[in-house]
Design a protein around this motif. Structure first.
Motif, PDB file in Angstrom:
ATOM      1  N   UNK A 103       0.832  -1.203   0.000  1.00  0.00           N
ATOM      2  CA  UNK A 103       0.000   0.000   0.000  1.00  0.00           C
ATOM      3  C   UNK A 103       0.869   1.257   0.000  1.00  0.00           C
ATOM      4  N   UNK A 160       2.120   2.388  -3.220  1.00  0.00           N
ATOM      5  CA  UNK A 160       1.147   3.004  -4.118  1.00  0.00           C
ATOM      6  C   UNK A 160       1.038   4.514  -3.904  1.00  0.00           C
ATOM      7  N   UNK A 161       1.538   4.984  -2.780  1.00  0.00           N
ATOM      8  CA  UNK A 161       1.419   6.415  -2.470  1.00  0.00           C
ATOM      9  C   UNK A 161       2.512   7.188  -3.192  1.00  0.00           C
ATOM     10  N   UNK A 219      -6.717   5.617  -0.533  1.00  0.00           N
ATOM     11  CA  UNK A 219      -5.833   6.344  -1.448  1.00  0.00           C
ATOM     12  C   UNK A 219      -6.448   6.294  -2.834  1.00  0.00           C
ATOM     13  N   UNK A 220      -6.227   7.327  -3.606  1.00  0.00           N
ATOM     14  CA  UNK A 220      -6.945   7.427  -4.877  1.00  0.00           C
ATOM     15  C   UNK A 220      -6.252   6.659  -5.987  1.00  0.00           C
ATOM     16  N   UNK A 244      -4.488   7.235  -8.538  1.00  0.00           N
ATOM     17  CA  UNK A 244      -3.078   7.411  -8.886  1.00  0.00           C
ATOM     18  C   UNK A 244      -2.207   7.663  -7.663  1.00  0.00           C
ATOM     19  N   UNK A 245      -2.778   7.499  -6.488  1.00  0.00           N
ATOM     20  CA  UNK A 245      -1.986   7.451  -5.262  1.00  0.00           C
ATOM     21  C   UNK A 245      -1.452   8.777  -4.765  1.00  0.00           C
ATOM     22  N   UNK A 246      -1.910   9.890  -5.327  1.00  0.00           N
ATOM     23  CA  UNK A 246      -1.363  11.160  -4.851  1.00  0.00           C
ATOM     24  C   UNK A 246      -2.342  11.974  -4.002  1.00  0.00           C
ATOM     25  N   UNK A 247      -3.462  11.380  -3.660  1.00  0.00           N
ATOM     26  CA  UNK A 247      -4.397  12.017  -2.727  1.00  0.00           C
ATOM     27  C   UNK A 247      -4.934  10.932  -1.790  1.00  0.00           C
ATOM     28  N   UNK A 248      -4.994  11.268  -0.502  1.00  0.00           N
ATOM     29  CA  UNK A 248      -5.511  10.352   0.505  1.00  0.00           C
ATOM     30  C   UNK A 248      -6.837  10.886   1.044  1.00  0.00           C
TER      31      UNK A 248
END
Lengths: 143, 143
Positions: free
Chosen positions: B16, B19-20, B88-89, B91-95
């Protein structure tokens, strides 16, 4: 013919615009939330022009950071977002739009929300919302 | 003695975390949403350390961009945010964190949500949610 979508234009005042703080790149974060169900759908970015267009047309228009161009959400997918209410936060650098999501959802993966993956989802017995069709490597602003 | 707050630690797996996507500054946007009412409360930023701490302790811990330091939400105000679910979204750049908001609310102005100002609120007859105690010039990460 079916009637067109209902649009809710919002008049942007100079005083309100002055409260919006754009980054050095001229952008401001924009959260789209489903007005009916309350789900947070996605976060995109807007510049002043697409913010103005969003409010004037009542439809979410973002700025694509990866393509460096205007991005009218749903032009390709048909999954347009119709603005019903719009807010700016206490320091003016994040916007919140309550929208009516058209089509299957906001996410290009086919999920209703882009936030379909849960932390802790790898654990035993945990509930996951993993989308089977997920493909890595996409950008945040595909249509 | 009253019982302490209920905490819901979430185990972060290496998969996980991978992915961030953090920015060049090592940060990722974090949206806090009230789990009970669905209101979007605020958007802050986290680095990897405060993301880990948030999930391990079940309490929202941000990274203050203006002060360049760890910012445990509510340490000063008492308005802590207790994590119940985290996502997490695509594309992993917003939580996205579904939280239980403690105290009067998330905003240092006294509002429950930081998004208390409505576009179009200057128009005649428009509904506004203006907070009287609002003071301009504050930053996005005051405690």
């Amino acid at each position: 013919m079916s009637p067109g979508p209902v649009v809710t234009p919002i008049e942007l005042s100079p005083g309100e615009l002055a409260q919006v703080r754009f980054t050095a790149d001229g952008l401001v974060a924009a959260i789209a939330q489903d007005r009916a169900g309350g789900q947070v759908l996605m976060l995109g970015w807007m510049n002043e022009a697409t913010l103005r267009e969003t409010l004037e047309t009542g439809r979410m228009v973002y700025w694509s950071r990866s393509r460096q161009q205007r991005w009218a959400k749903g032009d390709t997918s048909g999954n347009r977002q119709w603005v019903r209410e719009a807010f700016y936060d206490c320091d003016g650098d994040v916007l919140l739009f309550l929208v009516e999501q058209e089509g299957e959802g906001a996410c290009h993966t086919g999920s209703f929300s882009c936030f379909y993956r849960r932390f802790g989802g790898d654990g035993p017995g945990a509930t996951t919302a993993t989308h089977e069709g997920h493909e890595p490597g996409f950008t945040d602003d595909q249509q």
